[in-house]
Design a protein around this motif. Structure first.
Motif, short mmCIF file in Angstrom:
data_model
loop_
_atom_site.label_atom_id
_atom_site.label_comp_id
_atom_site.label_asym_id
_atom_site.label_seq_id
_atom_site.Cartn_x
_atom_site.Cartn_y
_atom_site.Cartn_z
N SER A 5 0.81 -1.23 0.00
CA SER A 5 0.00 0.00 0.00
C SER A 5 0.83 1.27 0.00
O SER A 5 0.28 2.37 -0.01
CB SER A 5 -0.93 0.01 1.22
OG SER A 5 -0.18 -0.07 2.41
N LYS A 6 2.16 1.13 0.03
CA LYS A 6 3.02 2.32 0.01
C LYS A 6 4.37 1.94 -0.60
O LYS A 6 4.68 0.76 -0.79
CB LYS A 6 3.19 2.90 1.41
CG LYS A 6 3.76 1.93 2.43
CD LYS A 6 3.78 2.56 3.82
CE LYS A 6 4.31 1.57 4.86
NZ LYS A 6 4.30 2.15 6.21
N TYR A 7 5.17 2.95 -0.88
CA TYR A 7 6.49 2.72 -1.47
C TYR A 7 7.45 2.15 -0.41
O TYR A 7 7.35 2.47 0.77
CB TYR A 7 7.07 4.01 -2.04
CG TYR A 7 6.38 4.49 -3.29
CD1 TYR A 7 6.61 3.87 -4.51
CD2 TYR A 7 5.50 5.57 -3.24
CE1 TYR A 7 5.96 4.30 -5.66
CE2 TYR A 7 4.85 6.01 -4.38
CZ TYR A 7 5.09 5.37 -5.59
OH TYR A 7 4.45 5.80 -6.72
N ILE A 8 8.37 1.34 -0.88
CA ILE A 8 9.47 0.86 -0.05
C ILE A 8 10.70 1.69 -0.39
O ILE A 8 11.12 1.73 -1.55
CB ILE A 8 9.76 -0.63 -0.32
CG1 ILE A 8 8.53 -1.48 -0.07
CG2 ILE A 8 10.94 -1.12 0.54
CD1 ILE A 8 8.67 -2.91 -0.57
N THR A 9 11.27 2.36 0.59
CA THR A 9 12.48 3.13 0.34
C THR A 9 13.71 2.23 0.49
O THR A 9 13.73 1.29 1.29
CB THR A 9 12.60 4.32 1.32
OG1 THR A 9 12.63 3.84 2.65
CG2 THR A 9 11.41 5.26 1.14
N VAL A 10 14.72 2.54 -0.29
CA VAL A 10 15.94 1.71 -0.34
C VAL A 10 17.16 2.63 -0.24
O VAL A 10 17.20 3.70 -0.86
CB VAL A 10 16.01 0.91 -1.66
CG1 VAL A 10 17.29 0.08 -1.72
CG2 VAL A 10 14.80 0.00 -1.79
N LYS A 11 18.15 2.20 0.55
CA LYS A 11 19.37 2.99 0.73
C LYS A 11 20.58 2.07 0.68
O LYS A 11 20.58 1.00 1.26
CB LYS A 11 19.32 3.70 2.09
CG LYS A 11 20.54 4.54 2.42
CD LYS A 11 20.41 5.14 3.82
CE LYS A 11 21.66 5.91 4.22
NZ LYS A 11 21.56 6.43 5.61
N GLU A 12 21.61 2.50 -0.04
CA GLU A 12 22.86 1.75 -0.05
C GLU A 12 23.56 1.89 1.30
O GLU A 12 23.56 2.96 1.90
CB GLU A 12 23.78 2.22 -1.18
CG GLU A 12 23.28 1.83 -2.56
CD GLU A 12 24.33 2.08 -3.66
OE1 GLU A 12 25.52 2.25 -3.31
OE2 GLU A 12 23.95 2.07 -4.84
N GLU A 13 24.15 0.80 1.78
CA GLU A 13 24.81 0.76 3.07
C GLU A 13 26.20 0.12 2.93
O GLU A 13 26.52 -0.46 1.90
CB GLU A 13 23.98 -0.07 4.07
CG GLU A 13 22.56 0.39 4.27
CD GLU A 13 22.45 1.51 5.28
OE1 GLU A 13 23.49 1.97 5.80
OE2 GLU A 13 21.30 1.90 5.58
N ARG A 14 26.98 0.23 3.99
CA ARG A 14 28.26 -0.47 4.07
C ARG A 14 28.17 -1.51 5.18
O ARG A 14 27.86 -1.19 6.31
CB ARG A 14 29.41 0.50 4.35
CG ARG A 14 29.73 1.44 3.19
CD ARG A 14 30.88 2.38 3.56
NE ARG A 14 32.10 1.63 3.89
CZ ARG A 14 32.99 1.21 2.99
NH1 ARG A 14 32.78 1.44 1.70
NH2 ARG A 14 34.07 0.57 3.37
N VAL A 15 28.42 -2.77 4.81
CA VAL A 15 28.47 -3.86 5.78
C VAL A 15 29.79 -4.60 5.54
O VAL A 15 30.05 -5.05 4.42
CB VAL A 15 27.28 -4.84 5.62
CG1 VAL A 15 27.44 -6.03 6.56
CG2 VAL A 15 25.96 -4.11 5.88
N GLU A 16 30.61 -4.68 6.57
CA GLU A 16 31.92 -5.32 6.43
C GLU A 16 31.77 -6.75 5.92
O GLU A 16 31.00 -7.54 6.47
CB GLU A 16 32.65 -5.33 7.76
CG GLU A 16 34.05 -5.89 7.68
CD GLU A 16 34.78 -5.88 9.02
OE1 GLU A 16 35.89 -6.43 9.09
OE2 GLU A 16 34.22 -5.32 9.99
N GLY A 17 32.50 -7.06 4.85
CA GLY A 17 32.47 -8.39 4.27
C GLY A 17 31.49 -8.55 3.13
O GLY A 17 31.54 -9.55 2.41
#
Length: 253
Positions: free
Chosen positions: A48-60
């Motif tokens: 029923s709504k947009y899903i926001t997406v963000k690039e992240e840094r995860v070690e490995g």
């Protein structure tokens, strides 16, 4: 080999960090996880709504994303975004969850839901949990995840999810490993009332797991209660096959 890691505790959870670290020694790891806590969210998806997406840094991790969606959203959307980048996911791992996912817990669990979504998407999937919401011992869970990767790749059907649970103990204090079935996971539960300050009353759920006696050690709940790790193969087919012919006799309709 390419692995997608998801969870329901959020992308900053220590359990996810420990799982990525362990698996990155075996394969290329990608992450798509919620941007915050989504425990007990079940298998809901966002429509029923947009899903926001963000690039992240995860070690490995080769590449990581956080989303505003549910654990199942993270798997469905993460695999789509990675596919558009030319990355084909070979296996999915969900966890390491802070808290056990045993017996009937799997019906509520966002961790198991993410693994089930991987299965629905046609990818062999594994859910991994430590039986303590304040978990501090992840070594055994990470070790079993790596073993599941090594032994399961090429052997685990996409239709089956391996549900791994470990006690929150140092690995050398865990008594061993049992291959188990789902049991009942009951709680001495209550809803604590809270005055919300606007004339309404709120309730917050809480509960303590019931301790069982006299049940077989082949049940996942009992294995963990006895100090063993457990692995239970589960699938999404909830059909009660033995009832199909019986209900025909009822002449409903």
């Amino acid at each position: 080999m390419n692995i997608l890691v998801a969870n329901d505790d959020g992308i900053r959870a220590r359990g996810l960090t420990e799982l990525v670290r362990a698996l990155s020694g075996e394969a290329s790891v990608y992450v798509c996880a919620p941007d915050g806590q989504r425990s007990a969210s079940g298998h809901g998806i966002t429509v029923s709504k947009y899903i926001t997406v963000k690039e992240e840094r995860v070690e490995g991790a080769e590449y990581a994303l956080s989303t505003s969606g549910t654990p199942a959203d993270c798997v469905k959307l993460g695999m789509k975004i990675l596919s558009e980048k030319g990355v084909k996911i070979d296996m999915l791992f969900s966890g390491i969850n802070h808290g056990g996912n045993l017996g009937t817990d799997v019906l509520y669990s966002g961790t198991v839901a993410a693994a089930m979504e991987g299965s629905i998407c046609g990818v062999p999937s594994v859910a991994v949990s430590v039986d303590n919401h304040d978990a501090s011992h992840f070594d055994c869970a990470a070790h079993l995840a790596v073993e599941a990767l090594r032994k399961g790749h090429g052997n685990l059907s996409p239709g089956i999810v391996l549900n791994i649970n470990t006690p929150d103990l140092p690995e050398n204090e865990i008594k061993g490993l049992r291959f188990t079935t789902l049991g009942n996971r009951e709680y001495k539960e209550f809803f604590a009332p809270v005055d919300m300050g606007d004339g309404t009353k709120g309730y917050r759920y809480n509960g303590e797991p019931v301790v069982y006696e006299g049940l077989p050690g082949s049940i996942d709940v009992i294995a963990i209660q006895d100090g063993y790790a457990s692995i239970t193969p589960i699938h999404r087919d909830l059909t009660a096959y033995e009832m199909v012919e019986e209900i025909k006799k009822w002449r409903i309709g």
